[in-house]
Design a protein around this motif. Structure first.
Motif, PDB file in Angstrom:
ATOM      1  N   ASP A  39       2.149   7.403  -3.046  1.00 53.45           N
ATOM      2  CA  ASP A  39       2.371   8.841  -2.882  1.00 53.45           C
ATOM      3  C   ASP A  39       3.820   9.210  -3.210  1.00 53.45           C
ATOM      4  O   ASP A  39       4.684   8.341  -3.334  1.00 53.45           O
ATOM      5  N   ASP A  40       4.063  10.510  -3.341  1.00 54.09           N
ATOM      6  CA  ASP A  40       5.389  10.988  -3.756  1.00 54.09           C
ATOM      7  C   ASP A  40       6.487  10.552  -2.800  1.00 54.09           C
ATOM      8  O   ASP A  40       7.584  10.169  -3.231  1.00 54.09           O
ATOM      9  N   ARG A  41       6.207  10.596  -1.516  1.00 50.81           N
ATOM     10  CA  ARG A  41       7.218  10.182  -0.547  1.00 50.81           C
ATOM     11  C   ARG A  41       7.579   8.715  -0.718  1.00 50.81           C
ATOM     12  O   ARG A  41       8.743   8.329  -0.625  1.00 50.81           O
TER      13      ARG A  41
ATOM     14  N   ILE B 145       7.295   6.976  -3.559  1.00 49.03           N
ATOM     15  CA  ILE B 145       8.052   6.854  -4.804  1.00 49.03           C
ATOM     16  C   ILE B 145       9.510   7.240  -4.575  1.00 49.03           C
ATOM     17  O   ILE B 145      10.434   6.573  -5.067  1.00 49.03           O
ATOM     18  N   GLN B 146       9.740   8.307  -3.807  1.00 49.56           N
ATOM     19  CA  GLN B 146      11.108   8.742  -3.528  1.00 49.56           C
ATOM     20  C   GLN B 146      11.872   7.685  -2.741  1.00 49.56           C
ATOM     21  O   GLN B 146      13.049   7.422  -3.015  1.00 49.56           O
TER      22      GLN B 146
ATOM     23  N   LYS C  86       5.339  10.677 -13.322  1.00 47.13           N
ATOM     24  CA  LYS C  86       5.302  10.771 -11.869  1.00 47.13           C
ATOM     25  C   LYS C  86       6.645  10.370 -11.273  1.00 47.13           C
ATOM     26  O   LYS C  86       7.161  11.029 -10.361  1.00 47.13           O
ATOM     27  N   ILE C  87       7.210   9.280 -11.786  1.00 44.70           N
ATOM     28  CA  ILE C  87       8.506   8.816 -11.276  1.00 44.70           C
ATOM     29  C   ILE C  87       9.601   9.830 -11.578  1.00 44.70           C
ATOM     30  O   ILE C  87      10.401  10.189 -10.706  1.00 44.70           O
TER      31      ILE C  87
ATOM     32  N   ASN D  83       9.669  12.830  -9.361  1.00 41.94           N
ATOM     33  CA  ASN D  83      10.153  12.635  -7.998  1.00 41.94           C
ATOM     34  C   ASN D  83      11.669  12.448  -7.947  1.00 41.94           C
ATOM     35  O   ASN D  83      12.210  12.052  -6.908  1.00 41.94           O
TER      36      ASN D  83
ATOM     37  N   SER E 226      15.574  14.271  -8.924  1.00 45.42           N
ATOM     38  CA  SER E 226      16.159  15.592  -9.116  1.00 45.42           C
ATOM     39  C   SER E 226      16.119  15.923 -10.607  1.00 45.42           C
ATOM     40  O   SER E 226      16.069  15.025 -11.457  1.00 45.42           O
TER      41      SER E 226
END
Length: 351
Positions: free
Chosen positions: A262-264, A266-267, A292-293, A296, A298
């Motif tokens: 999930d995005d969290r 990946i971050q 996707k990377i 995530n 800036s």
């Protein structure tokens, strides 16, 4: 220590998240241990396993120049986190010696290493966790294949993969297939193996039965093998048992499976991965994963990474694989720590 979320301010009001921005968890731990002194650091390290000591040792030996306010920030954050606790919860190879020697100097490191290694009641099998893969391979090289299998299944997958690399192709294939078929080991077998190893290490025999091996363990070991060796073993397994090869392959976690994180997650992973490794790893990644990377990151960071990737010349496939395996190693470590959830299965060309 936690990531830079809702960190307290320093006494003069400066936000700790700014002071510690870009300082990884391993570096923070290394800074803290190098701040408390040799004796106290040794006491802490006694309660850590080989993998944890290896990670902290790596951070020590590669630590960049740090500012005084960063050291103070790490100590302050540590005190904030343990202030309400009554004790610290810590986890229950021969890299440690080289790393701590580089970080602390030969004289200081020697005493520290002795305290660490003599601080626990390690069994013969556990002693192997602190040894270089080549040394472990030499110890078990002439043992019965089942003994070799128990050792490979017992140790951490990354160490086991390096030990397997020391054996001929036929032996590697045999051991992996035995690991996949292994389900548990009787106490007597562990006692026998510990007895063999105790002749060299003077450790006490273990008496508890242990669940070892299985297809999942085989897949985890395969994940850490070099791509050429991995393909070689997989081809051999397919010739003997195609269903087993498929089962192992399905359990292997490869770089493109990061699309399922999930995005969290990946971050969190991006905070631990170097930009240099990332831009090389993404060179061979599926476009959807790359997007996707980048999504995530800036906007500014994503633009810089895209520019860097476009400016790169041809990259060897082997270099891409090394970078991807490095990132996968970090992802697996974070997964083991419960920080992210992993899903999915699973002549040099130029990219």
């Amino acid at each position: 220590m936690t990531e830079n979320r809702n960190l307290p301010a320093t006494q003069d009001g400066e936000d700790l998240s700014k002071i510690l921005d870009g300082v990884t968890m391993q570096t923070r731990a290394a800074m803290l241990l190098m701040s408390v002194g040799e004796q106290d650091a040794a006491e802490v390290l006694k309660h850590m396993g080989p993998k944890e000591v290896q990670r902290v040792g790596t951070a020590m030996s590669t630590m960049p120049e740090v500012k005084q306010d960063q050291i103070e920030g790490v100590v302050r954050l540590f005190l904030e986190e343990v202030g309400g606790q009554t004790s610290l919860g810590m986890g229950a190879n021969d890299y440690i010696k080289n790393m701590l020697t580089q970080a602390l100097g030969e004289d200081k490191a020697a005493g520290l290493i002795d305290r660490i290694l003599l601080g626990g009641n390690t069994t013969g099998l556990d002693t192997l966790k602190w040894m270089e893969p080549r040394a472990v391979a030499d110890i078990i090289r002439n043992e019965h294949p089942q003994i070799q299998t128990i050792v490979i299944a017992y140790l951490e997958p990354d160490q086991s993969s390096e030990i397997l690399a020391q054996f001929p192709e036929k032996v590697r294939l045999d051991i992996i297939m035995r690991v996949a078929a292994l389900e548990s080991v009787q106490p007597s077998a562990l006692q026998e193996l510990n007895a063999i190893l105790e002749k060299q290490f003077s450790a006490s025999a273990g008496t508890q039965a242990q669940s070892l091996g299985g297809v999942k363990t085989a897949a985890e070991i395969m994940n850490f093998l070099e791509s050429g060796v991995e393909a070689e073993i997989m081809d051999g397994i397919k010739e003997v048992d195609e269903d087993l090869a498929t089962e192992i392959s399905d359990l292997m976690f490869v770089f493109d499976n990061l699309i399922d994180v999930d995005d969290r997650g990946i971050q969190g992973l991006l905070r631990e991965v170097s930009t240099d490794s990332l831009k090389i790893a993404l060179r061979g990644a599926d476009s959807s994963l790359a997007e996707k990377i980048l999504g995530n990151m800036s906007k500014r960071a994503a633009e810089i990474l895209r520019d860097d990737m476009e400016a790169m010349g041809p990259v060897k496939v082997s270099e891409v694989e090394v970078a991807q395996k490095e990132i996968l190693g970090i992802a697996r470590r974070m997964s083991d720590a419960g920080e992210i959830a992993l899903g999915g299965a699973g002549g040099e060309d130029m990219l």
